[in-house]
Design a protein around this motif. Structure first.
Motif, PDB file in Angstrom:
ATOM      1  N   LYS A  42       0.841  -1.203   0.000  1.00 45.74           N
ATOM      2  CA  LYS A  42       0.000   0.000   0.000  1.00 45.74           C
ATOM      3  C   LYS A  42       0.868   1.242   0.000  1.00 45.74           C
ATOM      4  O   LYS A  42       2.051   1.201   0.329  1.00 45.74           O
ATOM      5  CB  LYS A  42      -0.916   0.003   1.223  1.00 45.74           C
ATOM      6  N   GLU A  43       0.240   2.351  -0.349  1.00 46.58           N
ATOM      7  CA  GLU A  43       0.949   3.616  -0.337  1.00 46.58           C
ATOM      8  C   GLU A  43       1.057   4.144   1.098  1.00 46.58           C
ATOM      9  O   GLU A  43       0.264   3.789   1.967  1.00 46.58           O
ATOM     10  CB  GLU A  43       0.229   4.633  -1.219  1.00 46.58           C
ATOM     11  N   ARG A  44       2.027   5.009   1.292  1.00 47.51           N
ATOM     12  CA  ARG A  44       2.181   5.655   2.595  1.00 47.51           C
ATOM     13  C   ARG A  44       0.970   6.541   2.860  1.00 47.51           C
ATOM     14  O   ARG A  44       0.523   7.270   1.982  1.00 47.51           O
ATOM     15  CB  ARG A  44       3.460   6.474   2.619  1.00 47.51           C
ATOM     16  N   GLU A  45       0.450   6.477   4.073  1.00 48.59           N
ATOM     17  CA  GLU A  45      -0.728   7.259   4.398  1.00 48.59           C
ATOM     18  C   GLU A  45      -0.516   8.077   5.664  1.00 48.59           C
ATOM     19  O   GLU A  45       0.218   7.683   6.573  1.00 48.59           O
ATOM     20  CB  GLU A  45      -1.964   6.364   4.561  1.00 48.59           C
ATOM     21  N   PHE A  46      -1.202   9.184   5.708  1.00 52.43           N
ATOM     22  CA  PHE A  46      -1.155  10.088   6.845  1.00 52.43           C
ATOM     23  C   PHE A  46      -1.845   9.454   8.047  1.00 52.43           C
ATOM     24  O   PHE A  46      -2.895   8.814   7.906  1.00 52.43           O
ATOM     25  CB  PHE A  46      -1.843  11.396   6.471  1.00 52.43           C
ATOM     26  N   VAL A  47      -1.261   9.672   9.234  1.00 54.04           N
ATOM     27  CA  VAL A  47      -1.853   9.181  10.478  1.00 54.04           C
ATOM     28  C   VAL A  47      -2.241  10.343  11.388  1.00 54.04           C
ATOM     29  O   VAL A  47      -3.387  10.458  11.804  1.00 54.04           O
ATOM     30  CB  VAL A  47      -0.886   8.235  11.212  1.00 54.04           C
ATOM     31  N   ALA A  48      -1.264  11.198  11.689  1.00 58.15           N
ATOM     32  CA  ALA A  48      -1.529  12.297  12.623  1.00 58.15           C
ATOM     33  C   ALA A  48      -0.473  13.372  12.439  1.00 58.15           C
ATOM     34  O   ALA A  48       0.628  13.099  11.957  1.00 58.15           O
ATOM     35  CB  ALA A  48      -1.516  11.797  14.066  1.00 58.15           C
ATOM     36  N   ALA A  49      -0.826  14.592  12.851  1.00 50.74           N
ATOM     37  CA  ALA A  49       0.104  15.713  12.757  1.00 50.74           C
ATOM     38  C   ALA A  49      -0.079  16.631  13.948  1.00 50.74           C
ATOM     39  O   ALA A  49      -1.161  16.690  14.548  1.00 50.74           O
ATOM     40  CB  ALA A  49      -0.104  16.477  11.453  1.00 50.74           C
ATOM     41  N   ILE A  50       0.980  17.368  14.258  1.00 48.74           N
ATOM     42  CA  ILE A  50       0.947  18.278  15.389  1.00 48.74           C
ATOM     43  C   ILE A  50       1.756  19.514  15.045  1.00 48.74           C
ATOM     44  O   ILE A  50       2.807  19.439  14.398  1.00 48.74           O
ATOM     45  CB  ILE A  50       1.476  17.585  16.661  1.00 48.74           C
ATOM     46  N   SER A  51       1.254  20.662  15.467  1.00 50.54           N
ATOM     47  CA  SER A  51       1.948  21.913  15.194  1.00 50.54           C
ATOM     48  C   SER A  51       3.179  22.060  16.081  1.00 50.54           C
ATOM     49  O   SER A  51       3.358  21.316  17.051  1.00 50.54           O
ATOM     50  CB  SER A  51       0.996  23.087  15.414  1.00 50.54           C
ATOM     51  N   TRP A  52       3.987  23.050  15.790  1.00 52.10           N
ATOM     52  CA  TRP A  52       5.260  23.209  16.489  1.00 52.10           C
ATOM     53  C   TRP A  52       5.085  23.362  17.997  1.00 52.10           C
ATOM     54  O   TRP A  52       5.924  22.905  18.777  1.00 52.10           O
ATOM     55  CB  TRP A  52       6.019  24.408  15.924  1.00 52.10           C
ATOM     56  N   SER A  53       4.003  23.996  18.399  1.00 50.54           N
ATOM     57  CA  SER A  53       3.776  24.243  19.818  1.00 50.54           C
ATOM     58  C   SER A  53       2.994  23.126  20.484  1.00 50.54           C
ATOM     59  O   SER A  53       2.887  23.084  21.719  1.00 50.54           O
ATOM     60  CB  SER A  53       2.997  25.544  20.000  1.00 50.54           C
ATOM     61  N   GLY A  54       2.416  22.252  19.687  1.00 50.36           N
ATOM     62  CA  GLY A  54       1.511  21.253  20.234  1.00 50.36           C
ATOM     63  C   GLY A  54       0.094  21.729  20.353  1.00 50.36           C
ATOM     64  O   GLY A  54      -0.790  20.981  20.761  1.00 50.36           O
ATOM     65  N   GLY A  55      -0.163  22.958  19.959  1.00 50.11           N
ATOM     66  CA  GLY A  55      -1.485  23.524  20.126  1.00 50.11           C
ATOM     67  C   GLY A  55      -2.512  23.053  19.119  1.00 50.11           C
ATOM     68  O   GLY A  55      -3.719  23.172  19.359  1.00 50.11           O
ATOM     69  N   SER A  56      -2.057  22.534  18.003  1.00 56.98           N
ATOM     70  CA  SER A  56      -2.975  22.029  16.971  1.00 56.98           C
ATOM     71  C   SER A  56      -2.597  20.596  16.630  1.00 56.98           C
ATOM     72  O   SER A  56      -1.425  20.284  16.438  1.00 56.98           O
ATOM     73  CB  SER A  56      -2.899  22.886  15.708  1.00 56.98           C
ATOM     74  N   THR A  57      -3.614  19.762  16.538  1.00 57.69           N
ATOM     75  CA  THR A  57      -3.405  18.370  16.137  1.00 57.69           C
ATOM     76  C   THR A  57      -4.450  17.982  15.100  1.00 57.69           C
ATOM     77  O   THR A  57      -5.523  18.612  15.017  1.00 57.69           O
ATOM     78  CB  THR A  57      -3.500  17.402  17.322  1.00 57.69           C
ATOM     79  N   TYR A  58      -4.139  16.975  14.326  1.00 61.16           N
ATOM     80  CA  TYR A  58      -5.044  16.523  13.283  1.00 61.16           C
ATOM     81  C   TYR A  58      -4.831  15.036  13.076  1.00 61.16           C
ATOM     82  O   TYR A  58      -3.700  14.559  13.140  1.00 61.16           O
ATOM     83  CB  TYR A  58      -4.773  17.286  11.991  1.00 61.16           C
ATOM     84  N   TYR A  59      -5.932  14.303  12.831  1.00 63.98           N
ATOM     85  CA  TYR A  59      -5.867  12.858  12.731  1.00 63.98           C
ATOM     86  C   TYR A  59      -6.588  12.354  11.486  1.00 63.98           C
ATOM     87  O   TYR A  59      -7.596  12.918  11.057  1.00 63.98           O
ATOM     88  CB  TYR A  59      -6.519  12.213  13.960  1.00 63.98           C
ATOM     89  N   ALA A  60      -6.085  11.256  10.973  1.00 59.86           N
ATOM     90  CA  ALA A  60      -6.821  10.537   9.952  1.00 59.86           C
ATOM     91  C   ALA A  60      -8.084   9.957  10.577  1.00 59.86           C
ATOM     92  O   ALA A  60      -8.088   9.589  11.762  1.00 59.86           O
ATOM     93  CB  ALA A  60      -5.967   9.424   9.362  1.00 59.86           C
TER      94      ALA A  60
END
Length: 126
Positions: A42-60
Motif C-alpha cells: 500500500k501507499e504511505r498514508e497520513f496518520v496524525a500531525a501536530i503543530s510546532w507548539s503542540g497547540g494544533s493536532t489533526y488525525y486521519a
C-alpha cells in the motif's frame, strides 16, 4: 534535522503501543511534526500531525479517537500513543518534520515534509 523513530513491536488486537520520534540537529520547535504509515503493498498514508507548539493536532479518520499525537519540545521528541489497536493498523510507522513558516500548522500530504525518520514496525495480531 535527524529523526529516529522507536517503540514499535508486536501486540494483540485491542492492545496499545507508544511510538517515539527523537529529533536532533536543529531546534525542534522549528518544525511541525507528523506520523505516517505504510502497510505492505500500500501507499504511505497520513496518520496524525501536530503543530510546532503542540497547540494544533489533526488525525486521519481511521485513527481518530484511538491514537493521540503529542510532543515535548524540551525533550525534542514527538509521540504517538496508539490504543485499541486493530490488525489493519499493522504497518511501518514513520515520523516526519516540516519547517514552520508555511500556510498551515499541520500537513497531511507526505510530499510537504522535509525530513523523515527510518520507520518502526508495528504488527497487530488478531
Amino acid at each position: 534535522v535527524q529523526l529516529q523513530a522507536s517503540g514499535g513491536g508486536l501486540v494483540q488486537a485491542g492492545g496499545y503501543l507508544r511510538l517515539s520520534c527523537a529529533a536532533s540537529g536543529r531546534t525542534f520547535s522549528d518544525y511541525h511534526m507528523g506520523w505516517f504509515r505504510q502497510a505492505p503493498g500500500k501507499e504511505r498514508e497520513f496518520v496524525a500531525a501536530i503543530s510546532w507548539s503542540g497547540g494544533s493536532t489533526y488525525y486521519a479518520d481511521s485513527v481518530k479517537g484511538r491514537f493521540t499525537i503529542s510532543r515535548r519540545n524540551a525533550k525534542n521528541t514527538v509521540y504517538l500513543q496508539m490504543n485499541r489497536l486493530k490488525p489493519e493498523d499493522t504497518a511501518v510507522y514513520y515520523c516526519a518534520a516540516v519547517l514552520v513558516g508555511g500556510d498551515s500548522d499541520y500537513y497531511i500530504d507526505s510530499y510537504k515534509y522535509d525530513y523523515w525518520g527510518q520507520g518502526t514496525q508495528v504488527t497487530v495480531s488478531s
